[in-house]
Design a protein around this motif. Structure first.
Motif, PDB file in Angstrom:
ATOM      1  N   CYS A   1       0.719  -1.171   0.100  1.00 48.53           N
ATOM      2  CA  CYS A   1       0.059  -0.031   0.055  1.00 48.53           C
ATOM      3  C   CYS A   1       0.883   1.296  -0.089  1.00 48.53           C
ATOM      4  O   CYS A   1       1.161   1.439   0.915  1.00 48.53           O
ATOM      5  CB  CYS A   1      -1.065   0.181   1.162  1.00 48.53           C
TER       6      CYS A   1
ATOM      7  N   ALA B   1      -5.757   3.401  -1.085  1.00 45.32           N
ATOM      8  CA  ALA B   1      -5.203   2.526   0.116  1.00 45.32           C
ATOM      9  C   ALA B   1      -6.113   1.348   0.483  1.00 45.32           C
ATOM     10  O   ALA B   1      -5.733   0.424   0.504  1.00 45.32           O
ATOM     11  CB  ALA B   1      -4.869   3.475   1.246  1.00 45.32           C
TER      12      ALA B   1
ATOM     13  N   ASP C   1      -5.496  -1.192  -2.258  1.00 48.80           N
ATOM     14  CA  ASP C   1      -4.270  -1.952  -2.165  1.00 48.80           C
ATOM     15  C   ASP C   1      -4.354  -3.018  -0.786  1.00 48.80           C
ATOM     16  O   ASP C   1      -3.850  -4.280  -1.056  1.00 48.80           O
ATOM     17  CB  ASP C   1      -3.310  -1.007  -1.897  1.00 48.80           C
TER      18      ASP C   1
END
Length: 421
Positions: free
Chosen positions: A106, A363, A366
């Motif tokens: 991430c 984020a 990910d």
């Protein structure tokens, strides 16, 4: 006849008593196991409280026949090793759930590390010169491991339950609970490092930081310092490619045909702005430090051919596939209510680390794409809701066969301040 009946009743009564005794013994065993687990939990909490309040760090056990006195008589050669955290991580991941298992998964994840004033009188002095690097190694402790136990074989989540040796994995459960992260260094302000691409939770004790130098740390970038030095010569560039004559190529120690095929160990240097530059004059007596130096704004380094690095096949082609990630319209609407750090519009929550809803959505994708669930949850309870906290957002999602869906995004409860402040 009556004697036979009496014996049978007596045997039946004894069997009943034995059955009761077995049940009682079983209950006692359960109570003992529960008491042991509770004792270990309280002991871990006590050790954690002592470490945080007194900032004693973690002391590795010395040899049994030696005594360690604080500040006196500590000798590394004699096996007395004492580690002290240089700072504590303040992270967008307040807990283990949902935290990436590896750095770089991430790229939007952010954290700060403030150097403790108890380590240096002027903590910011220790960071002078680190701004010239783009990445740093962070050596830390897995302080949330719970019981300090480990096994020779572990089950990495990417292997979906298969066992391999602990030293062939990045498992946090190791004889010494040390972690290693390669983080991107965004900037330095005073005594504080601003990092991204991290996999550490809030409150993580950091033992050391070191600059990442590809020429030293990457097998594909290591230099043969003793045998290959770039001589003074001129190199012309045509269409972004380096063109050498056969004579010049032999002077560098490789065939020009290999240069055009991209198989040479030679690498073009970089100028101050990071762009490729022509070969500059360089004396054989000048040492190469592995980084751009202001005294040599344009440098060129010759590399010998290095063997390619090798990793286990399951790392690059794991049996666990990446998941498709989607957000419901309701979750997207809730996520758009969050504000970037510093904005305080009434009635709307604000992020502490992430720069806005767009970065937060990236984020979230990910984190979920890599499937943060444990093997147990993945195989035993696939339909249950999964929760994790990212920055100041509490994420609720569920998993299908090959996808993850975010169904709710709401403000998270405030997290109590840890040792980092």
């Amino acid at each position: 006849m009556s004697s036979t009946c009496s014996c049978a009743q007596h045997v039946k009564k004894l069997n009943q008593q034995i059955s009761v005794m077995r049940k009682e013994i079983k209950n006692l065993r359960h109570l003992i196991d529960s008491a042991v687990r509770s004792h270990r939990k309280h002991l871990d909490s006590l050790l954690s409280a002592l470490s945080h309040s007194e900032q004693l760090g973690v002391r590795l056990y010395p040899k049994p026949d030696q005594k360690v006195q604080d500040g006196e008589g500590i000798s590394l050669e004699e096996g007395n090793i004492q580690t002290v955290p240089i700072g504590y991580i303040s992270s967008c991941f307040p807990g283990k759930n949902g935290t990436p298992r590896q750095p770089g998964i991430c790229g939007q994840s952010r954290a700060t590390l403030r150097i403790e004033a108890s380590i240096f009188n002027n903590p910011h002095h220790a960071l002078i010169g680190l701004e010239h690097y783009s990445h740093v190694w962070v050596i830390f402790l897995f302080h949330k491991n719970g019981r300090l136990s480990c096994k020779a074989k572990v089950k990495p989540p990417r292997l979906n339950g298969q066992r391999v040796g602990v030293y062939s994995t990045r498992s946090p459960h190791r004889p010494n609970a040390l972690g290693l992260t390669l983080a991107k260094l965004e900037c330095i302000t005073g005594d504080t490092l601003h990092l991204s691409g991290i996999d550490m939770i809030a409150g993580t004790p950091v033992l050391d930081i070191k600059p990442y130098i590809p020429e030293y740390d990457s097998p594909s970038g290591r230099t043969d310092f003793g045998n290959t030095v770039c001589p003074e010569t001129e190199v012309s560039h045509s269409g972004g490619r380096t063109v050498l004559s056969e004579e010049e190529g032999r002077g560098f120690g490789f065939d020009v045909k290999e240069v055009s095929a991209g198989r040479s160990g030679w690498r073009r240097g970089q100028g101050a702005g990071g762009e490729s530059t022509p070969l500059a004059s360089r004396s054989r007596a000048e040492p190469f430090e592995g980084r751009h130096d202001e005294r040599h704004g344009e440098t060129e380094v010759c590399y010998s051919e290095a063997p390619p690095s090798q990793v286990a096949s399951w790392v690059r082609a794991p049996p666990v596939a990446s998941l498709a990630v989607r957000l419901t319209p309701h979750a997207e609407t809730e996520l758009r209510q969050f504000q970037p750090p510093g904005k305080t519009e009434p009635g709307r929550p604000s992020f502490r680390f992430l720069r806005g809803p767009e970065e937060a959505e990236a984020a979230i994708r990910d984190v979920l794409r890599a499937d943060p669930r444990s093997v147990y949850r993945r195989t035993r309870c696939p339909d249950r809701l999964f929760y994790f906290v990212l920055d100041s957002a509490h994420i609720t999602c569920w998993f299908g066969g090959d996808f993850a869906e975010v169904v709710r995004v709401r403000p998270a409860e405030p997290v109590p301040a840890g040792p980092e402040g």
